[in-house]
Design a protein around this motif. Structure first.
Motif, PDB file in Angstrom:
ATOM      1  N   ASP A 440       0.915  -1.246   0.014  1.00 27.73           N
ATOM      2  CA  ASP A 440       0.069   0.062   0.180  1.00 27.73           C
ATOM      3  C   ASP A 440       0.914   1.175  -0.079  1.00 27.73           C
ATOM      4  O   ASP A 440       0.767   2.276   0.753  1.00 27.73           O
ATOM      5  CB  ASP A 440      -1.076  -0.132   1.223  1.00 27.73           C
ATOM      6  N   TYR A 441       1.876   1.369  -0.818  1.00 28.15           N
ATOM      7  CA  TYR A 441       2.824   2.417  -0.948  1.00 28.15           C
ATOM      8  C   TYR A 441       3.201   2.740  -2.357  1.00 28.15           C
ATOM      9  O   TYR A 441       3.358   1.754  -3.015  1.00 28.15           O
ATOM     10  CB  TYR A 441       3.926   1.839  -0.134  1.00 28.15           C
ATOM     11  N   SER A 442       3.309   3.854  -2.797  1.00 29.68           N
ATOM     12  CA  SER A 442       3.536   4.328  -3.999  1.00 29.68           C
ATOM     13  C   SER A 442       5.064   4.823  -4.053  1.00 29.68           C
ATOM     14  O   SER A 442       5.370   6.003  -3.413  1.00 29.68           O
ATOM     15  CB  SER A 442       2.724   5.436  -4.295  1.00 29.68           C
ATOM     16  N   PRO A 443       5.860   4.378  -4.641  1.00 29.16           N
ATOM     17  CA  PRO A 443       7.401   4.556  -4.754  1.00 29.16           C
ATOM     18  C   PRO A 443       7.450   5.714  -5.888  1.00 29.16           C
ATOM     19  O   PRO A 443       6.684   5.874  -6.956  1.00 29.16           O
ATOM     20  CB  PRO A 443       8.000   2.904  -5.373  1.00 29.16           C
ATOM     21  N   ALA A 444       8.436   6.422  -5.372  1.00 22.51           N
ATOM     22  CA  ALA A 444       8.849   7.633  -6.403  1.00 22.51           C
ATOM     23  C   ALA A 444      10.034   7.126  -7.196  1.00 22.51           C
ATOM     24  O   ALA A 444      10.965   6.822  -6.752  1.00 22.51           O
ATOM     25  CB  ALA A 444       9.251   8.876  -5.563  1.00 22.51           C
ATOM     26  N   ILE A 445       9.724   7.135  -8.444  1.00 26.15           N
ATOM     27  CA  ILE A 445      10.647   6.503  -9.408  1.00 26.15           C
ATOM     28  C   ILE A 445      11.044   7.534 -10.425  1.00 26.15           C
ATOM     29  O   ILE A 445       9.897   8.049 -11.267  1.00 26.15           O
ATOM     30  CB  ILE A 445      10.443   5.249 -10.076  1.00 26.15           C
ATOM     31  N   SER A 446      12.174   7.965 -10.680  1.00 22.35           N
ATOM     32  CA  SER A 446      12.744   8.921 -11.994  1.00 22.35           C
ATOM     33  C   SER A 446      13.326   8.238 -12.994  1.00 22.35           C
ATOM     34  O   SER A 446      14.064   7.282 -12.610  1.00 22.35           O
ATOM     35  CB  SER A 446      13.532  10.024 -11.334  1.00 22.35           C
ATOM     36  N   THR A 447      13.339   8.458 -14.227  1.00 22.85           N
ATOM     37  CA  THR A 447      13.820   7.767 -15.265  1.00 22.85           C
ATOM     38  C   THR A 447      14.217   8.767 -16.295  1.00 22.85           C
ATOM     39  O   THR A 447      13.694   9.955 -16.393  1.00 22.85           O
ATOM     40  CB  THR A 447      12.957   6.760 -16.033  1.00 22.85           C
ATOM     41  N   ALA A 448      15.321   8.621 -17.087  1.00 27.21           N
ATOM     42  CA  ALA A 448      15.742   9.445 -17.998  1.00 27.21           C
ATOM     43  C   ALA A 448      16.176   8.408 -18.973  1.00 27.21           C
ATOM     44  O   ALA A 448      16.917   7.322 -18.835  1.00 27.21           O
ATOM     45  CB  ALA A 448      16.830  10.195 -17.603  1.00 27.21           C
ATOM     46  N   LEU A 461      25.918  12.947 -17.873  1.00 26.43           N
ATOM     47  CA  LEU A 461      24.584  12.540 -17.772  1.00 26.43           C
ATOM     48  C   LEU A 461      23.933  12.224 -16.466  1.00 26.43           C
ATOM     49  O   LEU A 461      22.883  12.596 -16.069  1.00 26.43           O
ATOM     50  CB  LEU A 461      24.170  11.578 -18.640  1.00 26.43           C
ATOM     51  N   LEU A 462      24.908  11.832 -15.638  1.00 23.17           N
ATOM     52  CA  LEU A 462      24.547  11.113 -14.441  1.00 23.17           C
ATOM     53  C   LEU A 462      24.323  12.517 -13.502  1.00 23.17           C
ATOM     54  O   LEU A 462      23.344  12.461 -12.801  1.00 23.17           O
ATOM     55  CB  LEU A 462      25.529  10.312 -13.906  1.00 23.17           C
ATOM     56  N   GLU A 463      25.219  13.392 -13.557  1.00 25.24           N
ATOM     57  CA  GLU A 463      25.267  14.629 -12.930  1.00 25.24           C
ATOM     58  C   GLU A 463      23.744  15.437 -13.316  1.00 25.24           C
ATOM     59  O   GLU A 463      22.908  15.791 -12.465  1.00 25.24           O
ATOM     60  CB  GLU A 463      26.475  15.526 -13.187  1.00 25.24           C
ATOM     61  N   GLU A 464      23.777  15.444 -14.391  1.00 21.93           N
ATOM     62  CA  GLU A 464      22.320  16.146 -14.980  1.00 21.93           C
ATOM     63  C   GLU A 464      21.167  15.563 -14.573  1.00 21.93           C
ATOM     64  O   GLU A 464      20.077  16.328 -14.055  1.00 21.93           O
ATOM     65  CB  GLU A 464      22.441  16.182 -16.468  1.00 21.93           C
ATOM     66  N   PHE A 465      21.032  14.195 -14.420  1.00 20.34           N
ATOM     67  CA  PHE A 465      20.088  13.329 -14.109  1.00 20.34           C
ATOM     68  C   PHE A 465      19.861  13.331 -12.461  1.00 20.34           C
ATOM     69  O   PHE A 465      18.704  13.789 -12.168  1.00 20.34           O
ATOM     70  CB  PHE A 465      20.226  11.999 -14.400  1.00 20.34           C
ATOM     71  N   LEU A 466      20.866  13.412 -11.942  1.00 15.44           N
ATOM     72  CA  LEU A 466      20.768  13.779 -10.161  1.00 15.44           C
ATOM     73  C   LEU A 466      20.412  15.048  -9.779  1.00 15.44           C
ATOM     74  O   LEU A 466      19.301  15.387  -9.130  1.00 15.44           O
ATOM     75  CB  LEU A 466      21.954  13.111  -9.633  1.00 15.44           C
ATOM     76  N   GLU A 467      20.906  15.892 -10.775  1.00 17.29           N
ATOM     77  CA  GLU A 467      20.532  17.482 -10.411  1.00 17.29           C
ATOM     78  C   GLU A 467      18.957  17.963 -10.418  1.00 17.29           C
ATOM     79  O   GLU A 467      18.236  18.264  -9.928  1.00 17.29           O
ATOM     80  CB  GLU A 467      21.193  18.343 -11.202  1.00 17.29           C
ATOM     81  N   LYS A 468      18.484  17.344 -11.804  1.00 18.59           N
ATOM     82  CA  LYS A 468      17.254  17.460 -12.087  1.00 18.59           C
ATOM     83  C   LYS A 468      16.139  16.812 -11.257  1.00 18.59           C
ATOM     84  O   LYS A 468      15.252  17.506 -10.905  1.00 18.59           O
ATOM     85  CB  LYS A 468      16.935  16.788 -13.573  1.00 18.59           C
ATOM     86  N   ASN A 469      16.681  15.699 -10.535  1.00 18.72           N
ATOM     87  CA  ASN A 469      15.704  15.009  -9.767  1.00 18.72           C
ATOM     88  C   ASN A 469      15.699  15.528  -8.514  1.00 18.72           C
ATOM     89  O   ASN A 469      14.617  15.413  -7.606  1.00 18.72           O
ATOM     90  CB  ASN A 469      15.970  13.388  -9.708  1.00 18.72           C
ATOM     91  N   VAL A 470      16.868  16.016  -7.871  1.00 19.46           N
ATOM     92  CA  VAL A 470      16.859  16.607  -6.581  1.00 19.46           C
ATOM     93  C   VAL A 470      16.256  17.868  -6.483  1.00 19.46           C
ATOM     94  O   VAL A 470      15.455  18.117  -5.607  1.00 19.46           O
ATOM     95  CB  VAL A 470      18.455  16.948  -6.201  1.00 19.46           C
ATOM     96  N   HIS A 471      16.326  18.877  -7.786  1.00 19.89           N
ATOM     97  CA  HIS A 471      15.460  19.998  -7.536  1.00 19.89           C
ATOM     98  C   HIS A 471      14.072  19.747  -8.048  1.00 19.89           C
ATOM     99  O   HIS A 471      13.190  20.548  -8.185  1.00 19.89           O
ATOM    100  CB  HIS A 471      15.982  20.922  -8.495  1.00 19.89           C
TER     101      HIS A 471
END
Lengths: 471, 435
Positions: A440-448, A461-471
């Motif tokens: 009964d839990y909705s996980p937060a998943i980001s993809t690129a 790309l990793l930096e960009e991906f992480l930055e985007k998801n943090v902000h």
């Protein structure tokens, strides 16, 4: 308010006044750990210090063995003294008072807070020695440095963690290797050593022997070449009454470089009389007395170790429950280095043939840590299910790697971006369904997603991906 | 037209004119190198057959006693050749050998090649002299480590036929007075260039046949450094080789002076790589030829003097060497002067006739050598006969000019002392001491 507690053996009651509580090592389990800031040891006898520290570190309860240890001593602080190095810190016995005690308590506060974060740290016992070492390393948040030591079998010791082991037979290196292989520790090269291939002892006697008969009695002789008559022989052939005289033409040799030179040095075996220039090197182990050639010895890299992000999580939730560990077993998770190599090969292949389209999929689980805390040891079961989703969605030709326990990179070979989008969506749907239906839990998943081509820079790309998801 | 005139010129020649125009050929070369060599080589065959039972007995004794043979290989920058040499040594019918390689200050990968061969047992002992000392020093270094009763000196760029060591040892068991046996040396790289092919013919004439003849006459004065088997006790008496160049001829004469016999064994075969280009060949021969002046005239001139150690065979060996190399070289230039000054009108006829005469002589010498040694020759070598017409130009002009230049430079300027073949420090001492 946590307080330090004196620890003592039955034989030694300690010298300190009754400022703080005193307990015997046999009573460790009965102490209320919530009130203890660190252990105090007020012994100068190295053996007694060792006994006490070992009693603490070898205890299975995390809230006992992870606690800081302070040695109160009259002696000068000496980095070569292993009894001083096996404790977290040393303090001068004469100067030790309430103020210093408070300072010590606050210096251990980060360790104590970390211990408190552990799920049921006072109730559970850590039996697995590797896990104990990992937890200890993570709790100290510092790099564990090796120290040269004649006291231990393998020649190098990690004094802070050595007391956790009952023997000093080189097991410590195996444990650190084990943790390193699982990406739980980051090694930093310090030096290397050679160990006996039979017993792993570092104490080897290196000898030059005859390559023909292996005899140890060999003698080196300088050759002399007399320019005038071309006679060449050993130095002893030329020695007459302490002077050099050519045995061929009887001329006295005066000046090197003018009358004669010394073209080389040659060894001669006293046993078989074989002559040679390159004696064979062999080593005999002081411990098991076996001999072997240098190339047969175990060459061992000695590293300093610090915990990785994966290691820090595994230290809290256990080695078995770790997601990456499970994926490693179920999916053949590639190391970041191998993944980067594969990506380069794939990029080159695509550029060369210009008929393929492959995609790079990045995926991040945002709440995995919370989920682990919530599930505790049951997280393992969920992660096994999760790995089954990865396995059924990805193909055998796809390559997967983990940056840490929550960021995953995948190369979807021969898959163009639209199809890769479908794969990513299928993964997200299946994972969400798993968590929602069971927890009964909705996980937060980001993809690129990115198409693999020559311009692709993984790290950027990793930096960009992480930055985007943090902000 | 020219041929008709030539035939007319020849038919008009009287006996004395023939002698006057072609005396070097008819008086010297034909008598010495055609008639005498052919006669002796032909007589060698029955003598060799007669000795067959003795050789069998000697071989039996050899394999009963099985003396250790030390094969010594001194050299510089010769690593690339060694694998072939050591392979040929491992295939020898005579097995009791040790191989000692001395690297005389190589600056290529010779040391690493030798270390590998030593590690796998292809070389018994390898000594790397970091400081170059010259070939004699390297050979003496090897001698210092040799344990054998017999010492086989071999060049690194050579290799042996499979029965070579056995064959070269047998003369020692036939005659106790033999101090050194020279093995036959043949050209390994025959087909590499025209220069090597011509040298192959030359080696057949001068070594296979020539040294067999000298050996039969008891006046053999050189054992090739490429292939010579020495008695250890003899080398010990001499304390090894002296400073070169020409150390092989030098030590042979020193052995003769000790009273030992020196023989050639044409059936013990060594193949060696010879210079590929005319320039390199000229450099090699320039070095060899100067040693005649430096060693035979200056150092061993005493062989000609009636001293207490005078031996007639040594005297003849030296005279033969000096006469047929040095004096007849001078003769050749005198003859050229005679032709150009006195018979300039007939120059072309005399040259053509000389060319034909020397070509026929070379052909006969080749056939004699082939008939004797064809059983051990490589079948393809028979095609060398096609190059015989070039031999008068090769030996009569090219080799002759190099030789004359070598003699003159050594006689007038002692240029061998500044030859880079020896390290400068050794040459300096040799020059100072007049060695």
């Amino acid at each position: 308010m946590r307080q330090p507690v004196y620890l003592r053996t039955v034989q030694s009651l300690g010298r300190s006044s009754g400022e703080f509580d005193k307990i015997e090592i046999s009573q460790l389990k009965s102490v209320d750990m919530a009130s203890i800031a660190c252990w105090l040891i007020d012994e100068d006898e190295p053996e007694l210090v060792k006994t006490l520290v070992e009693a603490i570190r070898q205890h299975p309860c995390p809230s006992i063995y992870l606690r800081g240890v302070v040695l109160l001593t009259d002696k000068n602080i000496n980095t070569d003294d292993l009894s001083q190095q096996c404790v977290d810190t040393c303090s001068n016995l004469q100067l030790f008072d309430k103020t210093i005690a408070n300072e010590l308590c606050s210096s251990f506060s980060s360790i104590n807070e970390w211990i408190d974060k552990l799920p049921k740290a006072t109730e559970f016992s850590d039996i697995n020695i590797s896990f104990k070492v990992l937890r200890f390393l993570v709790s100290r948040k510092a790099e564990m440095l090796p120290v040269m030591s004649a006291q231990v079998y393998c020649g190098y010791d990690y004094p802070l963690i050595a007391p956790m082991l009952e023997t000093n037979d080189g097991t410590i290196l195996e444990i650190l290797d084990f943790l390193d292989e699982r990406a739980l520790l980051t090694p930093r090269f310090i030096t290397k050593t050679h160990l006996c291939n039979n017993c792993n002892s570092a104490f080897l006697n290196f000898k030059e022997v005859c390559p023909h008969c292996r005899a140890e009695e060999i003698k080196a002789a300088e050759l002399i070449h007399h320019f005038k008559c071309a006679y060449t022989g050993e130095f002893s052939d030329f020695t007459v009454n302490g002077k050099l005289q050519c045995p061929k033409c009887d001329m006295a040799l005066h000046h090197i470089g003018v009358d004669y030179d010394k073209p080389s040095v040659v060894f001669r075996c006293a046993q078989c009389e074989h002559s040679f220039q390159e004696p064979e090197i062999t080593s005999t182990c002081f411990s098991c007395r076996r001999s072997c050639k240098p190339e047969d010895q175990v060459s061992k890299t000695i590293n300093a170790y610090s915990a990785t992000a994966i290691g820090q999580n595994a230290a809290i939730f256990g080695l078995e429950s770790l997601f990456t560990n499970i994926l490693q077993n179920k999916l053949k998770l590639f190391s970041p280095e191998a993944f980067t190599d594969f990506l380069q090969i794939e990029t080159a292949r695509i550029a060369r043939y210009k008929i393929s389209n492959s995609s790079l999929l990045m995926m991040q689980f945002h709440d995995l840590e919370k989920l682990q805390i919530r599930l505790g040891r049951r997280a393992e079961e969920v992660f096994i299910e999760l790995s089954a989703i990865f396995k059924s969605t990805l193909r055998q030709s796809d390559v997967i790697s983990a940056r840490n326990e929550s960021i995953f990179f995948m190369v979807l070979t021969e898959t163009a971006l639209p199809e890769a989008q479908l794969v990513a969506q299928r993964l997200i749907d299946a994972i969400t369904a798993l968590f929602e239906s069971n927890l009964d839990y909705s996980p937060a998943i980001s993809t690129a997603l990115k198409q693999i081509n020559k311009e692709l820079q993984v790290e950027a790309l990793l930096e960009e991906f992480l930055e985007k998801n943090v902000h | 037209m020219f041929i008709d005139e030539l035939i007319g010129f020849i038919s008009g020649l009287s006996f004395w004119q023939i002698l006057a125009y072609f005396w070097p050929f008819f008086i010297v070369d034909m008598c010495r190198y055609v008639l005498l060599d052919t006669f002796l080589v032909i007589s060698y065959i029955p003598a060799w057959r007669r000795k067959a039972p003795l050789r069998m007995a000697a071989r039996k004794r050899l394999f009963t006693e099985r003396p250790l043979v030390s094969v010594i290989v001194p050299g510089k920058n010769e690593g690339r050749h060694l694998a072939k040499l050591t392979r040929s040594l491992s295939q020898q019918s005579y097995k009791n050998i040790e191989i000692i390689v001395v690297d005389d200050g190589s600056d290529d990968d010779t040391e690493s090649i030798c270390r590998k061969l030593e590690a796998v047992g292809e070389i018994t002992t390898f000594v790397s002299n970091r400081v170059r000392g010259g070939k004699a020093s390297a050979a003496n270094t090897a001698l210092n480590f040799a344990r054998g009763e017999y010492i086989l000196h071999i060049d690194a760029d050579s290799f042996l036929a499979s029965n070579s060591i056995e064959t070269i040892l047998i003369p020692f068991y036939l005659d106790d007075s033999i101090g050194v046996v020279g093995g036959d040396v043949r050209v390994a790289n025959v087909n590499q260039s025209l220069t090597t092919s011509l040298q192959a013919i030359e080696y057949m004439k001068t070594i296979s046949t020539g040294r067999t003849v000298l050996s039969m006459l008891g006046i053999l004065r050189i054992v090739a450094g490429a292939h010579g088997m020495f008695r250890r006790d003899v080398l010990d008496r001499l304390h090894g080789w002296d400073v070169g160049p020409g150390l092989d001829g030098d030590i042979t004469l020193k052995i003769r002076k000790l009273g030992y016999r020196v023989v050639h064994e044409p059936h013990a075969i060594c193949y060696t790589n010879v210079p590929v280009t005319p320039f390199k060949l000229a450099k090699q021969r320039y070095r060899w030829d100067r040693s005649l002046i430096r060693f035979r005239v200056r150092k061993h001139g005493d062989l000609l003097k009636p001293s207490a150690n005078f031996r007639f065979a040594n005297f003849i060996a030296s005279v033969d060497n000096l006469f047929f190399n040095l004096l007849l070289d001078v003769k050749w230039w005198i003859y050229m002067g005679q032709i150009f000054i006195f018979h300039a009108a007939m120059l072309e006829y005399i040259f053509v006739i000389n060319f034909i005469l020397y070509m026929l002589a070379n052909l006969l010498e080749f056939l004699v050598a082939w008939s004797l040694f064809s059983n051990t020759a490589r079948p393809q070598d028979k095609w060398l006969i096609l190059l015989i017409p070039l031999m008068p130009l090769y030996t009569g002009l090219f080799i002759r000019i190099v030789r004359t230049y070598g003699y003159l430079m050594e006689a007038l300027h002692r240029t061998s002392y500044s030859d880079q073949w020896n390290p400068w420090k050794v040459s300096k001492v040799a020059k100072r001491e007049r060695l």
